[in-house]
Design a protein around this motif. Sequence first.
Motif, PDB file in Angstrom:
ATOM      1  N   LEU A 219       0.833  -1.194   0.000  1.00  0.00           N
ATOM      2  CA  LEU A 219       0.000   0.000   0.000  1.00  0.00           C
ATOM      3  C   LEU A 219       0.871   1.247   0.000  1.00  0.00           C
ATOM      4  CD1 LEU A 219      -2.590  -0.955   2.790  1.00  0.00           C
ATOM      5  CD2 LEU A 219      -2.828  -1.285   0.319  1.00  0.00           C
ATOM      6  N   SER A 220       0.353   2.316  -0.570  1.00  0.00           N
ATOM      7  CA  SER A 220       1.016   3.609  -0.424  1.00  0.00           C
ATOM      8  C   SER A 220       0.781   4.115   0.992  1.00  0.00           C
ATOM      9  CB  SER A 220       0.447   4.612  -1.419  1.00  0.00           C
ATOM     10  OG  SER A 220      -0.901   4.928  -1.090  1.00  0.00           O
ATOM     11  N   ARG A 221       1.572   5.096   1.394  1.00  0.00           N
ATOM     12  CA  ARG A 221       1.361   5.691   2.719  1.00  0.00           C
ATOM     13  C   ARG A 221      -0.054   6.254   2.811  1.00  0.00           C
ATOM     14  NH1 ARG A 221       4.838   8.507   6.987  1.00  0.00           N
ATOM     15  NH2 ARG A 221       3.311   9.747   8.119  1.00  0.00           N
ATOM     16  N   GLU A 222      -0.529   6.865   1.749  1.00  0.00           N
ATOM     17  CA  GLU A 222      -1.861   7.474   1.754  1.00  0.00           C
ATOM     18  C   GLU A 222      -2.940   6.404   1.917  1.00  0.00           C
ATOM     19  OE1 GLU A 222       0.539   8.100  -0.467  1.00  0.00           O
ATOM     20  OE2 GLU A 222       1.088  10.062   0.359  1.00  0.00           O
ATOM     21  N   GLU A 223      -2.789   5.284   1.229  1.00  0.00           N
ATOM     22  CA  GLU A 223      -3.770   4.206   1.358  1.00  0.00           C
ATOM     23  C   GLU A 223      -3.757   3.631   2.779  1.00  0.00           C
ATOM     24  OE1 GLU A 223      -3.793   2.366  -3.181  1.00  0.00           O
ATOM     25  OE2 GLU A 223      -2.164   1.840  -1.791  1.00  0.00           O
ATOM     26  N   ALA A 224      -2.568   3.440   3.314  1.00  0.00           N
ATOM     27  CA  ALA A 224      -2.467   2.923   4.675  1.00  0.00           C
ATOM     28  C   ALA A 224      -3.066   3.907   5.677  1.00  0.00           C
ATOM     29  CB  ALA A 224      -1.010   2.633   5.014  1.00  0.00           C
ATOM     30  N   HIS A 225      -2.807   5.195   5.473  1.00  0.00           N
ATOM     31  CA  HIS A 225      -3.335   6.227   6.373  1.00  0.00           C
ATOM     32  C   HIS A 225      -4.857   6.186   6.380  1.00  0.00           C
ATOM     33  CE1 HIS A 225      -4.334  10.152   8.025  1.00  0.00           C
ATOM     34  NE2 HIS A 225      -3.082  10.300   8.409  1.00  0.00           N
ATOM     35  N   ALA A 226      -5.459   6.071   5.224  1.00  0.00           N
ATOM     36  CA  ALA A 226      -6.921   6.050   5.145  1.00  0.00           C
ATOM     37  C   ALA A 226      -7.504   4.854   5.891  1.00  0.00           C
ATOM     38  CB  ALA A 226      -7.353   6.021   3.677  1.00  0.00           C
ATOM     39  N   GLY A 227      -6.861   3.706   5.774  1.00  0.00           N
ATOM     40  CA  GLY A 227      -7.353   2.525   6.463  1.00  0.00           C
ATOM     41  C   GLY A 227      -7.187   2.621   7.967  1.00  0.00           C
ATOM     42  N   MET A 228      -6.042   3.082   8.418  1.00  0.00           N
ATOM     43  CA  MET A 228      -5.776   3.159   9.854  1.00  0.00           C
ATOM     44  C   MET A 228      -6.602   4.238  10.531  1.00  0.00           C
ATOM     45  SD  MET A 228      -1.643   2.662   9.524  1.00  0.00           S
ATOM     46  CE  MET A 228      -1.239   2.916  11.243  1.00  0.00           C
ATOM     47  N   ALA A 229      -6.925   5.300   9.801  1.00  0.00           N
ATOM     48  CA  ALA A 229      -7.685   6.415  10.374  1.00  0.00           C
ATOM     49  C   ALA A 229      -9.108   6.018  10.746  1.00  0.00           C
ATOM     50  CB  ALA A 229      -7.711   7.589   9.403  1.00  0.00           C
ATOM     51  N   ARG A 230      -9.541   4.861  10.266  1.00  0.00           N
ATOM     52  CA  ARG A 230     -10.885   4.406  10.608  1.00  0.00           C
ATOM     53  C   ARG A 230     -10.980   3.923  12.054  1.00  0.00           C
ATOM     54  NH1 ARG A 230     -10.876   2.245   5.141  1.00  0.00           N
ATOM     55  NH2 ARG A 230     -10.275   0.179   5.898  1.00  0.00           N
ATOM     56  N   PHE A 231      -9.823   3.604  12.668  1.00  0.00           N
ATOM     57  CA  PHE A 231      -9.872   3.106  14.047  1.00  0.00           C
ATOM     58  C   PHE A 231      -8.792   3.694  14.954  1.00  0.00           C
ATOM     59  CE2 PHE A 231      -7.311   0.225  11.508  1.00  0.00           C
ATOM     60  CZ  PHE A 231      -6.187   0.013  12.287  1.00  0.00           C
ATOM     61  N   MET A 232      -7.999   4.637  14.447  1.00  0.00           N
ATOM     62  CA  MET A 232      -6.941   5.249  15.256  1.00  0.00           C
ATOM     63  C   MET A 232      -7.055   6.764  15.190  1.00  0.00           C
ATOM     64  SD  MET A 232      -3.608   2.950  14.162  1.00  0.00           S
ATOM     65  CE  MET A 232      -2.460   3.966  15.115  1.00  0.00           C
ATOM     66  N   PRO A 233      -6.685   7.476  16.267  1.00  0.00           N
ATOM     67  CA  PRO A 233      -6.646   8.939  16.212  1.00  0.00           C
ATOM     68  C   PRO A 233      -5.661   9.411  15.146  1.00  0.00           C
ATOM     69  CG  PRO A 233      -6.443   8.152  18.472  1.00  0.00           C
ATOM     70  CD  PRO A 233      -6.320   6.954  17.598  1.00  0.00           C
ATOM     71  N   GLN A 234      -5.922  10.575  14.573  1.00  0.00           N
ATOM     72  CA  GLN A 234      -5.128  11.089  13.460  1.00  0.00           C
ATOM     73  C   GLN A 234      -3.643  11.179  13.788  1.00  0.00           C
ATOM     74  OE1 GLN A 234      -5.342  11.235  10.222  1.00  0.00           O
ATOM     75  NE2 GLN A 234      -6.604  13.016   9.882  1.00  0.00           N
ATOM     76  N   GLU A 235      -3.305  11.741  14.948  1.00  0.00           N
ATOM     77  CA  GLU A 235      -1.888  11.906  15.268  1.00  0.00           C
ATOM     78  C   GLU A 235      -1.219  10.555  15.516  1.00  0.00           C
ATOM     79  OE1 GLU A 235      -2.146  12.949  20.048  1.00  0.00           O
ATOM     80  OE2 GLU A 235      -2.028  14.571  18.580  1.00  0.00           O
ATOM     81  N   ALA A 236      -1.991   9.579  16.007  1.00  0.00           N
ATOM     82  CA  ALA A 236      -1.431   8.245  16.218  1.00  0.00           C
ATOM     83  C   ALA A 236      -1.138   7.575  14.883  1.00  0.00           C
ATOM     84  CB  ALA A 236      -2.387   7.394  17.039  1.00  0.00           C
ATOM     85  N   VAL A 237      -2.008   7.789  13.893  1.00  0.00           N
ATOM     86  CA  VAL A 237      -1.772   7.225  12.558  1.00  0.00           C
ATOM     87  C   VAL A 237      -0.481   7.781  11.976  1.00  0.00           C
ATOM     88  CG1 VAL A 237      -2.628   7.071  10.189  1.00  0.00           C
ATOM     89  CG2 VAL A 237      -4.214   6.833  12.104  1.00  0.00           C
ATOM     90  N   ALA A 238      -0.334   9.097  12.037  1.00  0.00           N
ATOM     91  CA  ALA A 238       0.861   9.730  11.471  1.00  0.00           C
ATOM     92  C   ALA A 238       2.125   9.241  12.171  1.00  0.00           C
ATOM     93  CB  ALA A 238       0.743  11.248  11.582  1.00  0.00           C
ATOM     94  N   GLY A 239       2.072   9.155  13.500  1.00  0.00           N
ATOM     95  CA  GLY A 239       3.242   8.700  14.248  1.00  0.00           C
ATOM     96  C   GLY A 239       3.603   7.263  13.939  1.00  0.00           C
ATOM     97  N   THR A 240       2.589   6.413  13.826  1.00  0.00           N
ATOM     98  CA  THR A 240       2.831   5.000  13.514  1.00  0.00           C
ATOM     99  C   THR A 240       3.434   4.846  12.125  1.00  0.00           C
ATOM    100  OG1 THR A 240       1.006   4.289  14.933  1.00  0.00           O
ATOM    101  CG2 THR A 240       1.741   2.742  13.246  1.00  0.00           C
ATOM    102  N   LEU A 241       2.921   5.571  11.154  1.00  0.00           N
ATOM    103  CA  LEU A 241       3.444   5.468   9.795  1.00  0.00           C
ATOM    104  C   LEU A 241       4.867   6.012   9.702  1.00  0.00           C
ATOM    105  CD1 LEU A 241       0.245   6.410   7.775  1.00  0.00           C
ATOM    106  CD2 LEU A 241       1.355   4.172   7.877  1.00  0.00           C
ATOM    107  N   ASP A 242       5.177   7.018  10.501  1.00  0.00           N
ATOM    108  CA  ASP A 242       6.559   7.521  10.527  1.00  0.00           C
ATOM    109  C   ASP A 242       7.522   6.427  10.985  1.00  0.00           C
ATOM    110  OD1 ASP A 242       5.778  10.008   9.642  1.00  0.00           O
ATOM    111  OD2 ASP A 242       5.795  10.931  11.640  1.00  0.00           O
ATOM    112  N   VAL A 243       7.128   5.707  12.049  1.00  0.00           N
ATOM    113  CA  VAL A 243       7.994   4.641  12.559  1.00  0.00           C
ATOM    114  C   VAL A 243       8.103   3.508  11.545  1.00  0.00           C
ATOM    115  CG1 VAL A 243       8.247   2.873  14.344  1.00  0.00           C
ATOM    116  CG2 VAL A 243       7.511   5.185  14.977  1.00  0.00           C
ATOM    117  N   LEU A 244       6.974   3.119  10.952  1.00  0.00           N
ATOM    118  CA  LEU A 244       6.974   2.004  10.012  1.00  0.00           C
ATOM    119  C   LEU A 244       7.736   2.319   8.731  1.00  0.00           C
ATOM    120  CD1 LEU A 244       3.264   0.775  10.269  1.00  0.00           C
ATOM    121  CD2 LEU A 244       5.285  -0.234  11.335  1.00  0.00           C
ATOM    122  N   GLY A 245       7.640   3.577   8.293  1.00  0.00           N
ATOM    123  CA  GLY A 245       8.222   3.933   7.000  1.00  0.00           C
ATOM    124  C   GLY A 245       9.630   4.467   7.061  1.00  0.00           C
ATOM    125  N   GLU A 246       9.935   5.197   8.130  1.00  0.00           N
ATOM    126  CA  GLU A 246      11.266   5.791   8.268  1.00  0.00           C
ATOM    127  C   GLU A 246      11.776   5.575   9.688  1.00  0.00           C
ATOM    128  OE1 GLU A 246      11.750   9.751   6.513  1.00  0.00           O
ATOM    129  OE2 GLU A 246       9.717   9.554   5.728  1.00  0.00           O
TER     130      GLU A 246
END
Length: 281
Positions: A219-246
């Motif tokens: 998935l792209s970061r954007e696709e993953a963000h959209a899926g995770m945002a359905r059950f996680m707070p916005q800032e938690a999604v961004a923080g998690t993707l930062d760790v996973l991606g970089e």
Amino acid sequence: MITVTGATGNVGRTLVEILAAAGEEVVAVSRRDRPAGPAAGVRWVRGSAGDAVGMRAALDGSRAVFLLLGGELNSRGESPEVLLDVIADAGVERIVLVSSQAGATRPEAPAYARLRAFETAVRASGREFTVLRPGGFASNAFAWAESVRTRRTVLAPFGDVALPVVDPADIAAVAAAALREDGHAGRVYELTGPEPISPRGQAAVLSDALGEEVAFVELSREEAHAGMARFMPQEAVAGTLDVLGEPLPAERRVSPDVAAVLHRPAAPFAAWAARNLPAFA
């Protein structure tokens, strides 16, 4: 007596089992219904660490408490000091707090501010304390369970970024040691698995365990963000993707702490997958 919050979660459920098997009297606190099965020595209480007043009865008579924070992590929750005052008033001597590796490696990230506040409060509480800082959980792979069952496919971002994910059972075992044994006061344990593994590598492990090909779709970061945002707070999604991606070098590092506490190697992702295979079959 030992009080365990988050008692039906991936860590808490196993911790309750370990403590009960060791002969400890356990108060298991959960917002969910108690699980079926034997419960010798376990008293179940409906509640959470986010309701300090509601925790009073669960803490009465306990010598130690395990704090795992879930929905309590939003910034509108009670001050950590409110819960710590209740813990002190109950006469609890020892606290084991599950924090996060990223809370330390990314000190400016807002997603981990609440955990950092709890760490600070626990340190200032006057109680014996141990802080557990796990990296990514192997059990996050449960997010793929439906797609693996129905389509034999894993969908995830950053397919080739490898991190040393930790088995929640190892977190529970380290917590049990810190709750029951001396020698852990004031310690901060960073908990990881024994080797880095990427999402694509995890899909391959599931494929081997199932004996069938499991495809990996990145998935792209954007696709993953959209899926995770359905059950996680916005800032938690961004923080998690930062760790996973970089991930930072410290987040890629394999920690020796699980092995040092448990006197055995940390469990690899393959062991977690084999134990939880029915969810993917």
